[in-house]
Write a protein that holds these residues in place. Sequence first.
Motif, PDB file in Angstrom:
ATOM      1  N   UNK A 138       1.012  -0.959  -0.095  1.00 34.58           N
ATOM      2  CA  UNK A 138      -0.214   0.029  -0.271  1.00 34.58           C
ATOM      3  C   UNK A 138       0.844   1.538  -0.134  1.00 34.58           C
ATOM      4  N   UNK A 139       1.336   1.333   0.796  1.00 38.29           N
ATOM      5  CA  UNK A 139       2.665   2.189   1.202  1.00 38.29           C
ATOM      6  C   UNK A 139       3.476   3.072  -0.315  1.00 38.29           C
ATOM      7  N   UNK A 140       3.787   1.737  -1.301  1.00 42.74           N
ATOM      8  CA  UNK A 140       4.645   2.182  -2.640  1.00 42.74           C
ATOM      9  C   UNK A 140       6.298   2.428  -2.171  1.00 42.74           C
ATOM     10  N   UNK A 141       6.704   2.566  -3.425  1.00 40.56           N
ATOM     11  CA  UNK A 141       8.127   3.227  -2.816  1.00 40.56           C
ATOM     12  C   UNK A 141       8.403   4.327  -3.146  1.00 40.56           C
ATOM     13  N   UNK A 142       7.548   5.356  -2.751  1.00 40.73           N
ATOM     14  CA  UNK A 142       7.746   6.486  -2.537  1.00 40.73           C
ATOM     15  C   UNK A 142       7.211   6.964  -0.832  1.00 40.73           C
ATOM     16  N   UNK A 143       6.190   6.438  -0.458  1.00 41.43           N
ATOM     17  CA  UNK A 143       5.970   6.949   1.530  1.00 41.43           C
ATOM     18  C   UNK A 143       6.500   6.114   1.921  1.00 41.43           C
ATOM     19  N   UNK A 144       6.324   4.215   1.835  1.00 41.60           N
ATOM     20  CA  UNK A 144       7.257   3.759   3.044  1.00 41.60           C
ATOM     21  C   UNK A 144       8.566   3.435   3.322  1.00 41.60           C
ATOM     22  N   UNK A 145       9.629   3.883   1.707  1.00 47.52           N
ATOM     23  CA  UNK A 145      10.931   4.879   2.469  1.00 47.52           C
ATOM     24  C   UNK A 145      10.676   5.447   3.815  1.00 47.52           C
ATOM     25  N   UNK A 146      10.220   6.488   3.958  1.00 51.39           N
ATOM     26  CA  UNK A 146       9.560   7.862   4.769  1.00 51.39           C
ATOM     27  C   UNK A 146       9.195   7.160   6.030  1.00 51.39           C
ATOM     28  N   UNK A 147       8.404   6.373   6.031  1.00 54.45           N
ATOM     29  CA  UNK A 147       7.030   6.071   7.217  1.00 54.45           C
ATOM     30  C   UNK A 147       7.537   4.480   7.944  1.00 54.45           C
ATOM     31  N   UNK A 148       8.561   4.207   7.645  1.00 50.67           N
ATOM     32  CA  UNK A 148       8.977   2.616   7.845  1.00 50.67           C
ATOM     33  C   UNK A 148       9.399   2.291   9.290  1.00 50.67           C
ATOM     34  N   UNK A 149      10.213   3.081   9.636  1.00 52.25           N
ATOM     35  CA  UNK A 149      10.486   2.815  10.952  1.00 52.25           C
ATOM     36  C   UNK A 149       9.344   3.581  12.364  1.00 52.25           C
ATOM     37  N   UNK A 150       8.991   4.267  11.704  1.00 50.29           N
ATOM     38  CA  UNK A 150       7.793   4.475  12.671  1.00 50.29           C
ATOM     39  C   UNK A 150       6.243   3.606  12.063  1.00 50.29           C
ATOM     40  N   UNK A 151       6.444   2.961  11.812  1.00 56.66           N
ATOM     41  CA  UNK A 151       5.278   2.213  11.169  1.00 56.66           C
ATOM     42  C   UNK A 151       5.817   1.247  11.619  1.00 56.66           C
ATOM     43  N   UNK A 152       6.671   0.458  11.608  1.00 52.66           N
ATOM     44  CA  UNK A 152       7.452  -0.751  11.931  1.00 52.66           C
ATOM     45  C   UNK A 152       7.448  -0.433  13.885  1.00 52.66           C
ATOM     46  N   UNK A 153       7.908   0.535  14.153  1.00 53.98           N
ATOM     47  CA  UNK A 153       8.236   0.325  15.365  1.00 53.98           C
ATOM     48  C   UNK A 153       6.524   1.133  16.697  1.00 53.98           C
ATOM     49  N   UNK A 154       5.326   1.868  16.470  1.00 55.94           N
ATOM     50  CA  UNK A 154       4.502   1.774  16.617  1.00 55.94           C
ATOM     51  C   UNK A 154       2.827   1.367  16.053  1.00 55.94           C
ATOM     52  N   UNK A 155       3.175   1.615  14.912  1.00 52.35           N
ATOM     53  CA  UNK A 155       1.728   1.218  14.347  1.00 52.35           C
ATOM     54  C   UNK A 155       1.834   0.201  14.452  1.00 52.35           C
ATOM     55  N   UNK A 156       2.567  -0.936  13.534  1.00 51.22           N
ATOM     56  CA  UNK A 156       2.384  -2.627  13.664  1.00 51.22           C
ATOM     57  C   UNK A 156       2.690  -3.422  15.218  1.00 51.22           C
ATOM     58  N   UNK A 157       3.134  -3.184  15.601  1.00 54.22           N
ATOM     59  CA  UNK A 157       2.686  -3.840  17.266  1.00 54.22           C
ATOM     60  C   UNK A 157       1.171  -3.436  17.436  1.00 54.22           C
ATOM     61  N   UNK A 158       0.444  -2.412  17.753  1.00 54.23           N
ATOM     62  CA  UNK A 158      -0.174  -2.146  17.247  1.00 54.23           C
ATOM     63  C   UNK A 158      -2.275  -3.077  16.668  1.00 54.23           C
ATOM     64  N   UNK A 159      -0.881  -2.643  15.485  1.00 53.16           N
ATOM     65  CA  UNK A 159      -1.891  -3.345  14.333  1.00 53.16           C
ATOM     66  C   UNK A 159      -1.833  -5.123  14.145  1.00 53.16           C
ATOM     67  N   UNK A 160      -0.868  -6.047  14.806  1.00 58.93           N
ATOM     68  CA  UNK A 160      -0.677  -6.985  15.456  1.00 58.93           C
ATOM     69  C   UNK A 160      -1.589  -7.203  16.198  1.00 58.93           C
ATOM     70  N   UNK A 161      -1.642  -7.022  17.197  1.00 60.45           N
ATOM     71  CA  UNK A 161      -2.222  -6.340  18.775  1.00 60.45           C
ATOM     72  C   UNK A 161      -3.835  -7.025  18.513  1.00 60.45           C
ATOM     73  N   UNK A 162      -3.751  -6.131  17.570  1.00 62.78           N
ATOM     74  CA  UNK A 162      -5.647  -6.125  16.766  1.00 62.78           C
ATOM     75  C   UNK A 162      -5.650  -7.370  16.166  1.00 62.78           C
ATOM     76  N   UNK A 163      -4.648  -7.950  14.879  1.00 68.39           N
ATOM     77  CA  UNK A 163      -5.062  -9.065  15.033  1.00 68.39           C
ATOM     78  C   UNK A 163      -4.948 -10.289  15.942  1.00 68.39           C
ATOM     79  N   UNK A 164      -3.973  -9.819  16.273  1.00 70.69           N
ATOM     80  CA  UNK A 164      -4.092 -10.820  17.817  1.00 70.69           C
ATOM     81  C   UNK A 164      -5.335 -10.705  18.138  1.00 70.69           C
TER      82      UNK A 164
END
Length: 189
Positions: free
Chosen positions: A74-100
Amino acid sequence: MKKWFQKSIIITVALLTFGLISPSHFIWEQILDSKSPSRTIASNANDYEQVTITDESYVYKNMAHAAREQAYIKFGNRIGPVIQHEFDDVIFPKMQEAIDMTIAKASAQEITRLSISEQPSGDHHEKIFNIYNDSTKKDLIRFHVRTDKKPQEGYYFNFHYHLAEDKYSKHYVLGDIYWSKNTPPKWLS
């Protein structure tokens, strides 16, 4: 289990599936663990299609991997590299918690039917992916990202999800990631 027997099972499965099942350590540790009653291994080469895995930890890990993959598509090549670290550190753990949480609410039979959608929406649409029951085709949880413009601050990506329990009416916020004062590119670009 003896090493030579484990290796022969791995080689046999690799040959019979034409390499579609790679020898990932996690998968093989789970399949070859003879102590767990929830796993069955085919008794001979003709029954190789009957290998089943109903271990919930495998489902959790598989969903998490697929979720991260769909987000980066979804992020693509233009957005992904810019937000990657914050997504992995902040958003994805909460997303994974919702999935779990969603998987934990499902019955053992329903867990085996859960799938993740594979086409995130592009342009300015919100959909990242949905987790749905493959047999009924009904969504259990929908993950979205919305672009918000806050006056004099700039653009933010608002990550949230919706649940089938409340008919997708409520936003469950996962968090915001700041982009900049400039308009972000379209999704999938």
